[in-house]
Scaffold this motif. Structure first.
Motif, PDB file in Angstrom:
ATOM      1  N   SER A  41       1.002  -1.054   0.003  1.00  0.00           N
ATOM      2  CA  SER A  41      -0.018   0.228   0.015  1.00  0.00           C
ATOM      3  C   SER A  41       0.854   1.422  -0.143  1.00  0.00           C
ATOM      4  O   SER A  41       0.230   2.346  -0.545  1.00  0.00           O
ATOM      5  N   ASP A  42       2.152   1.143   0.530  1.00  0.00           N
ATOM      6  CA  ASP A  42       2.641   2.317   0.341  1.00  0.00           C
ATOM      7  C   ASP A  42       3.282   2.684  -0.695  1.00  0.00           C
ATOM      8  O   ASP A  42       3.812   3.861  -1.223  1.00  0.00           O
ATOM      9  N   PHE A  43       3.182   2.041  -1.852  1.00  0.00           N
ATOM     10  CA  PHE A  43       3.582   2.136  -3.210  1.00  0.00           C
ATOM     11  C   PHE A  43       2.032   2.327  -4.226  1.00  0.00           C
ATOM     12  O   PHE A  43       2.141   1.561  -5.281  1.00  0.00           O
ATOM     13  N   ASP A  67      -4.778  -5.122  -1.392  1.00  0.00           N
ATOM     14  CA  ASP A  67      -3.465  -5.252  -0.556  1.00  0.00           C
ATOM     15  C   ASP A  67      -3.571  -5.894   0.802  1.00  0.00           C
ATOM     16  O   ASP A  67      -4.512  -5.459   1.701  1.00  0.00           O
ATOM     17  N   VAL A  68      -3.029  -7.028   1.158  1.00  0.00           N
ATOM     18  CA  VAL A  68      -3.165  -7.674   2.342  1.00  0.00           C
ATOM     19  C   VAL A  68      -1.774  -7.468   3.470  1.00  0.00           C
ATOM     20  O   VAL A  68      -0.884  -7.489   3.004  1.00  0.00           O
ATOM     21  N   LYS A 320      13.546   1.553  -8.469  1.00  0.00           N
ATOM     22  CA  LYS A 320      13.981   2.917  -8.232  1.00  0.00           C
ATOM     23  C   LYS A 320      13.201   3.594  -7.000  1.00  0.00           C
ATOM     24  O   LYS A 320      13.622   4.006  -6.375  1.00  0.00           O
ATOM     25  N   LEU A 321      11.898   2.833  -6.828  1.00  0.00           N
ATOM     26  CA  LEU A 321      11.115   3.350  -5.672  1.00  0.00           C
ATOM     27  C   LEU A 321      11.537   2.629  -4.589  1.00  0.00           C
ATOM     28  O   LEU A 321      11.570   2.966  -3.609  1.00  0.00           O
ATOM     29  N   THR A 322      12.006   1.342  -4.688  1.00  0.00           N
ATOM     30  CA  THR A 322      11.812   0.388  -3.484  1.00  0.00           C
ATOM     31  C   THR A 322      13.275  -0.162  -3.207  1.00  0.00           C
ATOM     32  O   THR A 322      13.662  -0.728  -1.981  1.00  0.00           O
ATOM     33  N   ASN A 323      14.289  -0.094  -4.054  1.00  0.00           N
ATOM     34  CA  ASN A 323      15.663  -0.726  -3.674  1.00  0.00           C
ATOM     35  C   ASN A 323      15.851  -1.994  -3.979  1.00  0.00           C
ATOM     36  O   ASN A 323      16.739  -2.722  -3.436  1.00  0.00           O
ATOM     37  N   VAL A 324      14.744  -2.643  -4.523  1.00  0.00           N
ATOM     38  CA  VAL A 324      14.869  -4.176  -4.689  1.00  0.00           C
ATOM     39  C   VAL A 324      15.438  -4.474  -5.797  1.00  0.00           C
ATOM     40  O   VAL A 324      15.578  -3.570  -6.704  1.00  0.00           O
TER      41      VAL A 324
END
Length: 408
Positions: A41-43, A67-68, A320-324
């Motif tokens: 949900s943060d994204f 989103d769970v 780029k949003l999450t660094n994964v």
């Protein structure tokens, strides 16, 4: 098998007793794909954008995103796949996905659809030679280390666990710090280390396994790793690293931000290197993936959306949003994963992590009743390090217990 049946019975009883409907959506319309994620949900801006783009390109398909919470993911998924109306696409971890595949609850995915992915990662997801999931994103730990303490010790940067053992006395003597705090009783950490030596739960009493256990025992009894190594987790290891009490800390690149925010003096002395390897030289990694329940109503549409979520552009934007780490092969060859400024530590860690995905085989494989196996192995670690009986005797007992579980 027994633990799985018990889990199902408990969930069905709660549903009956409390009157909970098996979760959380109504029957979908003819063109609506129900899509579950775990704590994304943060994204939501990114997710809603991708969904809108997919629907524009595929006007005959609608996506309903649910989103769970991460803590409820397994429970809700288990209940949903027992129903006649499960979600069409679910974001899970590979361990639980493998459990569902073992029970025949997932749709088999044709490998012809996997051309865009890193081949090693696809191979890691196979169960009995068949594919029941697609990867979404990955992580691969790097070695975070205190370059000031390492320089003070006069030791070379280690590449293997054997290298660590050789430099541990020098580090202790010259700096007063420990070489590292290995979290070898946390989850499946020890089994993943053993995997780097070709050892699995099935051959845990092998000669090679004895050598690996004794490696940590020697470090422990000679006070070259903290006494807390038998109980503490990576969180405590992080705290010791920030306090400059250990030189090396193996973790994801995201931990660099925690160090920067909470221990700026330690961060100033921090650098990164590839993760510590074992005899086989492969790297450890973690995944989040997608599965399609066998009873899903819109399997083809769900597969099409999963492939859209993991195309080059969407993988790069998510990274780029999450660094994964991306799992799309083209994305992994992008400048974002191949080049970095020498002053950008996070970028350096990202490039190292991405490169590690090129050598991950043989990957760690989850077995049935994995949590129970983890507990048996972690108890054995404590017994061995605390000098109770010989390593061989303890591992023979462990092997007997694991074989009973696997035979059930």
């Amino acid at each position: 098998m027994k633990s799985f049946v018990i889990k199902i019975c408990i969930i069905l009883f709660v549903i009956f007793l409390v009157g909970i409907t098996i979760p959380v959506h109504k029957k979908s319309s003819d063109n609506e794909v129900i899509f579950w994620t775990l704590q994304m949900s943060d994204f939501s801006t990114y997710m809603n954008k991708v969904i809108k783009e997919f629907e524009a390109q595929n006007p005959e398909i609608k996506i309903k995103w649910v989103d769970v919470p991460f803590s409820e993911g397994e429970k809700r998924t288990l209940a949903s796949v027992l129903s006649d109306n499960p979600p069409d696409l679910i974001n899970l971890n590979p361990d639980f996905s493998a459990l569902l595949a073992q029970r025949g609850a997932l749709y088999e995915i044709d490998e012809n659809y996997t051309g865009q992915f890193n081949k090693n990662i696809i191979n890691s997801l196979k169960y009995n030679g068949k594919l029941y999931s697609l990867p979404w994103y990955a992580t691969s730990a790097v070695t975070i280390y205190n370059k000031n303490l390492l320089s003070k010790s006069g030791a070379e940067l280690p590449e293997t666990f054997e290298d660590l053992a050789r430099i541990a006395p020098l580090i202790k003597e010259k700096t007063g710090s420990f070489v590292l705090l290995p979290n070898i009783t946390e989850n499946d950490t020890m089994l993943r280390i053993l995997n780097k030596y070709g050892v699995t739960a099935s051959n845990i009493n092998s000669e090679q396994s004895v050598e690996v256990f004794d490696y940590f025992k020697n470090l422990y009894v000679n006070a070259l790793i903290p006494k807390e190594s038998v109980t503490q987790t990576h969180r405590e290891a992080l705290e010791k690293y920030m306090a400059e009490q250990i030189v090396f800390f193996q973790a994801g690149a995201n931990f660099l931000n925690m160090i920067k925010e909470n221990a700026p003096s330690a961060y100033k002395n921090t650098d990164v290197a590839p993760q510590i390897t074992g005899m086989l030289g492969q790297n450890d990694f973690s995944l989040m993936n997608f599965v399609i329940p066998l009873r899903a109503k819109h399997k083809n549409e769900a597969l099409k959306f999963a492939l859209f979520l993991t195309n080059y552009e969407n993988q790069l934007e998510l990274a780029k949003l999450t660094n994964v780490l991306a799992v799309n092969e083209k994305t992994l060859k992008d400048d974002f994963y191949t080049n970095y400024d020498q002053d950008d530590l996070m970028a350096k860690a990202r490039v190292i992590s991405a490169k590690q995905l090129n050598k991950i085989e043989p990957s760690f494989k989850t077995m049935k009743d994995q949590k129970e196996i983890n507990t048996i192995v972690n108890t054995a670690v404590q017994q061995i390090l605390l000098n109770k009986n010989t390593t061989e005797k303890i591992l023979d007992d462990v092997s007997d217990k694991i074989n009973l579980i696997l035979a059930d």
